[in-house]
Design an enzyme around this catalytic site. Sequence first.
Site, PDB file in Angstrom:
ATOM      1  CG  ASP A  83      -1.911   1.075   1.274  1.00  0.00           C
ATOM      2  OD1 ASP A  83      -2.162   1.672   0.215  1.00  0.00           O
ATOM      3  OD2 ASP A  83      -2.446   1.363   2.365  1.00  0.00           O
ATOM      4  CG  MET A  84       1.370   3.272  -3.607  1.00  0.00           C
ATOM      5  SD  MET A  84       2.947   2.428  -3.720  1.00  0.00           S
ATOM      6  CE  MET A  84       4.064   3.811  -3.913  1.00  0.00           C
ATOM      7  CE1 TYR A  99      -4.696   9.388  -5.527  1.00  0.00           C
ATOM      8  CE2 TYR A  99      -6.183  11.238  -5.270  1.00  0.00           C
ATOM      9  CZ  TYR A  99      -5.937   9.960  -5.703  1.00  0.00           C
ATOM     10  OH  TYR A  99      -6.940   9.252  -6.322  1.00  0.00           O
ATOM     11  CG  ASP A 122      -3.004   3.735  -2.627  1.00  0.00           C
ATOM     12  OD1 ASP A 122      -4.051   3.044  -2.597  1.00  0.00           O
ATOM     13  OD2 ASP A 122      -2.558   4.324  -1.636  1.00  0.00           O
ATOM     14  CD  GLU A 123      -5.629  -0.925  -1.057  1.00  0.00           C
ATOM     15  OE1 GLU A 123      -5.736  -1.787  -0.168  1.00  0.00           O
ATOM     16  OE2 GLU A 123      -6.595  -0.369  -1.607  1.00  0.00           O
TER      17      GLU A 123
HETATM   18  N1  DCP Z   1      -8.293   9.246  -1.833  1.00  0.00           N
HETATM   19  C1  DCP Z   1      -9.289  10.128  -2.279  1.00  0.00           C
HETATM   20  N2  DCP Z   1     -10.411  10.330  -1.561  1.00  0.00           N
HETATM   21  C2  DCP Z   1     -10.586   9.661  -0.420  1.00  0.00           C
HETATM   22  C3  DCP Z   1      -9.619   8.734   0.023  1.00  0.00           C
HETATM   23  C4  DCP Z   1      -8.463   8.553  -0.707  1.00  0.00           C
HETATM   24  O1  DCP Z   1      -9.134  10.735  -3.326  1.00  0.00           O
HETATM   25  N3  DCP Z   1     -11.674   9.900   0.266  1.00  0.00           N
HETATM   26  C5  DCP Z   1      -7.056   9.101  -2.630  1.00  0.00           C
HETATM   27  C6  DCP Z   1      -5.940   9.922  -2.019  1.00  0.00           C
HETATM   28  C7  DCP Z   1      -5.025   8.948  -1.415  1.00  0.00           C
HETATM   29  C8  DCP Z   1      -5.242   7.717  -2.242  1.00  0.00           C
HETATM   30  O2  DCP Z   1      -6.602   7.763  -2.645  1.00  0.00           O
HETATM   31  O3  DCP Z   1      -3.683   9.387  -1.447  1.00  0.00           O
HETATM   32  C9  DCP Z   1      -4.977   6.423  -1.501  1.00  0.00           C
HETATM   33  O4  DCP Z   1      -5.831   6.377  -0.383  1.00  0.00           O
HETATM   34  P1  DCP Z   1      -5.412   5.675   0.951  1.00  0.00           P
HETATM   35  O5  DCP Z   1      -6.643   5.424   1.716  1.00  0.00           O
HETATM   36  O6  DCP Z   1      -4.515   4.523   0.661  1.00  0.00           O
HETATM   37  O7  DCP Z   1      -4.601   6.773   1.760  1.00  0.00           O
HETATM   38  P2  DCP Z   1      -3.177   7.387   1.512  1.00  0.00           P
HETATM   39  O8  DCP Z   1      -2.368   6.613   0.558  1.00  0.00           O
HETATM   40  O9  DCP Z   1      -3.339   8.841   1.215  1.00  0.00           O
HETATM   41  O10 DCP Z   1      -2.546   7.316   2.946  1.00  0.00           O
HETATM   42  P3  DCP Z   1      -2.052   6.045   3.745  1.00  0.00           P
HETATM   43  O11 DCP Z   1      -0.574   6.178   3.823  1.00  0.00           O
HETATM   44  O12 DCP Z   1      -2.701   6.169   5.056  1.00  0.00           O
HETATM   45  O13 DCP Z   1      -2.468   4.805   3.008  1.00  0.00           O
END
Ligand code: DCP
Length: 720
Positions: free
Chosen positions: A18-19, A23, A120-121
Site C-alpha cells: 500500500d503506497m 497523492y 495505490d494497492e
Molecule cells: N483518496 C481520495 N479520496 C478519499 C480517500 C483517498 O481521493 N476519500 C485518494 C488519495 C489517497 C489515495 O486515494 O492518497 C490512496 O488512499 P489511501 O486510503 O490509501 O490513503 P493514503 O495513501 O493517502 O494514505 P495512507 O498512507 O494512510 O495509506
Amino acid sequence: MPVAKPESSDSRVIAHVDMDCFYVQVEERKQPQLRGLPTAVVQYNEWKGGALIAVSYEARKFGVKRSMRGAEAKEVCPQIQLVQVPVARGKADLNGYRSAGSEVVSILSRRGRCERASIDEVYLDLTDAAETMLAENPPQNLEKIDEEALKSHILGLNNEDGSDVKENVREWINRHNADHRDKLLACGILIVAELRMQVLKETEFTCSAGIAHNKMLAKLASGMNKPAQQTVVPSSSVNGLLNTLPIRKMKQLGGKLGISLQTDMGVNTVGDLLQFPEEKLQERYGINTGTWLWNIARGISGEAVEGRLLPKSHGSGKTFPGPRALKTVPAVQHWLNQLCEELSERLCSDLDQNKRMANTLTLHARAYKSSDSDSQKKFPSKSCPLRYGTGKIQEDAFNLFQAGLREYIGFYGVKTQGSQYSGWGITSLSVSASKIVPIPSGTCSIAKYFHGQSTPHFSSMQSLDNVNAEATLLLPPGSECYSELNSPKAESWIEDTVPDLDLQEQKDLSSSLSKTQDGFTQDISPSLLSGTEGCLEQNQNKQERYITKVEGQFKSEYKERKGKRVKDKGTETPSILELFKSYNPYPFGSSLSQELKKTAQGTGARLTIGHAEENEVGKEEKPMHGSSSRDEGDGRREVWSYNIDEIDPTVMDELPQEIQDEIKAWVQPHKWRPNNNTARRGCSNDANDIILTSETRNVLAFGNLPDLDLAPSSDQASFC
Ligand code: DCP
C-alpha cells in the site's frame, strides 16, 4: 455474501503493498520543495480551503486529518502546504495518480503474480519466488541481511525485553529450526524489502507492506506500521492479531453482515466468532457465508491473487452536494458529457495500450425528490452494451439517465426535458465501463479472420441479410432505441443494474462518496467499480465479433483524438485511408454499391464515408445535446456514420480480392472531384458522402460477420 474459499495451499507467501499518502507523494515528486513539509492534497472545490483527500505523515503529526477542509487544517497546522488536485473538465483529474500507480505495479510484478487492487494497492503472490529462494539461497545461510528487511515488524516477536529489535528480526530470519511456513515468510520478508527499495529507487515513492500466508492477513498487516515499513504475520501470531480486531474492520464485514453479527450474535471482535461452531454460523448465514466466517475467525482464507495488472473497470464520477445538486436535465447532460468524455479517453487508451475493450456501460446516480413521501427510493442504476466513441457514450449515458429518471420520478409524473426545475436533484453521477475483455488475439487481424472462414462470400443477398441483421443486433444498444424510450423495444435494451459490488467495495464506494459530502468532486477509483455487473449476457462469440468490428473504428478515433494524422507509409502497401482520400466516392457505379445503397435506404442503416479533416472528425465527438437520436431531417436515422479517418487503414489489404476490386471500382471517380478533402457529416445527399449498408461497413472496417444468431431483420424497422 462472502463465499468461503479453502486455502489452496497452507504455504503461500502473499504480500499486500500500500503506497503511503499516495497523492501527496505524487505531488511531492512534481514539486520536490514540498518534501519533508506538512502537506495535503485538496479537492478542486476551494470552499473553506477544499476537502483534504491525502495528508502527508508530517502533517498528520500536527493532527491534520483527511476528514478536514483546508481551512481547518490550517488552524491545526498553519504551515501546511495545500496542493490542489489537478483538474480537467471541471473535476478532479486522477490520470497522473493512475499512471504513477502503474509505475509501481510494473516494478512489483517482477517477482510474482500481481493484482492491482486499487489506485495505490497491490497484492502479490510471492510463493514461487520464496520457494526458489528457499531452495537456492535459504535465509538461514545469509550472513548479511538488508537493512530494510531488518526493520520489519514481525508480529509475535518479543521486543519488550530491551533487546535489539533488528537483532531479533535477524535471528528470526536466520532460524534453522523454523517450520517450512516461517521459512517461506522469511524469504517473503527479504523479497518484499527488496521490491520496496526498488520502488523507491525507480519512482521515489515509499510504500508499506503486509506479508502473510493469505490476502486477508497481508491486507490487515500492511496498514499496521506506516509509512515505509513492512509487517509480517507468522501463523503463530494469527490468533493474537484477530482476537481483538473489531469485526467491522474486516473486509466484507463493514456492511450489513457486520451489523448483523454485532446486533444478532453479539460478535464485536473477530475473536468473538471463535465461540460459534461452524454449523451454527451456517444455520444463521447460510452454508457458504457460515463457513467463510468460521474460517476468517481462524485466519483462513483461500482467496487467490488474481494476475491482474489492469483495472477491472473504468469509472468517472462526480458528486454535487448540497446546493450544487443538479436540478435540470441540461445540467445533468452537461456533466454527463464531461464524465463520458473522460471515460471514453480512458477506454481509448486502454484499447490502445492494453488491447482491451469494455462491454457494458453503466450509469449510477444519487438523487432526491423535494416533495417525497418515498425518500428511501434510490435512483436506479442502468446499463446497456457499450458503444465506443465519445459521442455514442455520451448519447447512451444520457439515455440511461433519462430511463433512470423516469423510473425514479414516475413515468408520467416527470418532465425530463427542458431546463425547468422539476422537483428532483442529482447529488452524484457516475458512468462506468465494465466487462473489460482482451481483444481475442485470433480475431485481431481481419486477414486471420478471413482465413478462418470457410466461405468468405459477401455479395449474395443472404449475406446481406445476415449483416443487416447484425446491424440490428448492434444498433439498439446505441442510438436508435434510446431515442424512443417510450417504446418497450427500446427500453428492453436498457437494463436495471444491481451493482454486484462486494461488501468492501460497497463500503469503499459509499465512503468515497460520503467522504466528500462537504466536498465538491469525488472521482471513483477503478477498483471501486470493479464488481459492477452489466445487463447483457451476450453470447461470447457475438461479443468477440463485435469487438473485432469496432476495433478498427476505435483505433482510428484514438489516433485522431491524439491529433495524429495517419500517414502513408511510403513503400508499404497503400492504406485504405489514402485510397479513400484519393478517390471520389460518387457516383455509385457498381452493382454492389447500388445494392448496398438500396438496402441501406430500406433499412435505415447507412454509412457515411467522407473526407474528414481532423476538426471535422471532432464534430463527431461533440456532445449531443437535445435529441438523442440522429435523425437528419430526411426521415432516415443515421446509424453507421464513419469519417474516412475512422477506417482502419490496414483493412483494405486484408479484404478478399473480389471486395477490394469492387470497392476500388466504386470509389474510383471520387478522385476527380474538386475539394475532396472536406466532407460534411450526416448529409447523405452530398456528393462527398457515400451511403453504404452495414455490410460494406463491416467489410471495410471489420470483415464480414456470418453465422450470427440474430434477431430477424424486421426488428430493425421497429427501431428505426
Ligand atoms: N483518496 C481520495 N479520496 C478519499 C480517500 C483517498 O481521493 N476519500 C485518494 C488519495 C489517497 C489515495 O486515494 O492518497 C490512496 O488512499 P489511501 O486510503 O490509501 O490513503 P493514503 O495513501 O493517502 O494514505 P495512507 O498512507 O494512510 O495509506
